[in-house]
Design a protein around this motif. Sequence first.
Motif, PDB file in Angstrom:
ATOM      1  N   LEU A  84       9.439 -42.584 132.521  1.00 54.98           N
ATOM      2  CA  LEU A  84       9.795 -42.317 133.915  1.00 54.98           C
ATOM      3  C   LEU A  84      10.511 -40.980 133.974  1.00 54.98           C
ATOM      4  CD1 LEU A  84      11.273 -45.753 135.025  1.00 54.98           C
ATOM      5  CD2 LEU A  84       9.109 -44.759 135.750  1.00 54.98           C
ATOM      6  N   GLN A  92      11.815 -38.041 137.104  1.00 55.75           N
ATOM      7  CA  GLN A  92      11.828 -37.614 138.500  1.00 55.75           C
ATOM      8  C   GLN A  92      12.741 -36.411 138.648  1.00 55.75           C
ATOM      9  OE1 GLN A  92      13.713 -39.833 141.926  1.00 55.75           O
ATOM     10  NE2 GLN A  92      11.556 -39.967 142.525  1.00 55.75           N
ATOM     11  N   LYS A 122      14.276 -33.794 141.793  1.00 55.84           N
ATOM     12  CA  LYS A 122      14.499 -33.765 143.237  1.00 55.84           C
ATOM     13  C   LYS A 122      15.015 -32.397 143.634  1.00 55.84           C
ATOM     14  CE  LYS A 122      17.019 -36.519 146.649  1.00 55.84           C
ATOM     15  NZ  LYS A 122      17.919 -37.655 146.786  1.00 55.84           N
ATOM     16  N   THR A 136      10.464 -34.426 145.990  1.00 51.00           N
ATOM     17  CA  THR A 136      10.588 -35.087 144.696  1.00 51.00           C
ATOM     18  C   THR A 136       9.253 -35.017 143.970  1.00 51.00           C
ATOM     19  OG1 THR A 136      10.005 -37.279 145.560  1.00 51.00           O
ATOM     20  CG2 THR A 136      12.333 -36.719 145.526  1.00 51.00           C
ATOM     21  N   THR A 158       7.530 -37.105 140.781  1.00 54.23           N
ATOM     22  CA  THR A 158       7.753 -38.319 140.006  1.00 54.23           C
ATOM     23  C   THR A 158       6.614 -38.543 139.026  1.00 54.23           C
ATOM     24  OG1 THR A 158       8.901 -39.294 141.898  1.00 54.23           O
ATOM     25  CG2 THR A 158       8.186 -40.808 140.173  1.00 54.23           C
ATOM     26  N   GLU A 168       5.358 -41.596 136.411  1.00 53.95           N
ATOM     27  CA  GLU A 168       5.481 -42.958 135.890  1.00 53.95           C
ATOM     28  C   GLU A 168       4.249 -43.199 135.037  1.00 53.95           C
ATOM     29  OE1 GLU A 168       5.324 -47.553 137.481  1.00 53.95           O
ATOM     30  OE2 GLU A 168       5.818 -45.973 138.885  1.00 53.95           O
TER      31      GLU A 168
END
Length: 111
Positions: free
Chosen positions: A12, A14, A16, A30, A32, A34
């Motif tokens: 994971l 992320q 921002k 953002t 991201t 995954e």
Amino acid sequence: MRFEEWERDLVLFQQKFLAELADGTEDTITSTLEAYGELNGHSAMARYVGVPCGIAAQMVLDGLFKESDIFAPHSKEICDPIRETLEAHGMGLVEQEITQLYGFYVTVVRS
């Protein structure tokens, strides 16, 4: 790290960004990632760390980059070709932009 047959890893990530545009509006952007490892296959860590390194190494060997030195890959000339190659192999980030429009917050998703 060794996994059992039924185990897999998860990566994971992320980032921002808070941006204020010229007209005074504010956006939150953002990115991201995954990624799950494959059962009885490659781990997510191998794919999302090893593959980009391999792509970059191949691009160096192919003479794609004009500069020669040791430097951090922050320029568009380095990042864009690597990102485009990763995305062509289905390995990309999902970007969301959250902006205020007429007093409402609107989310735009790009992958």
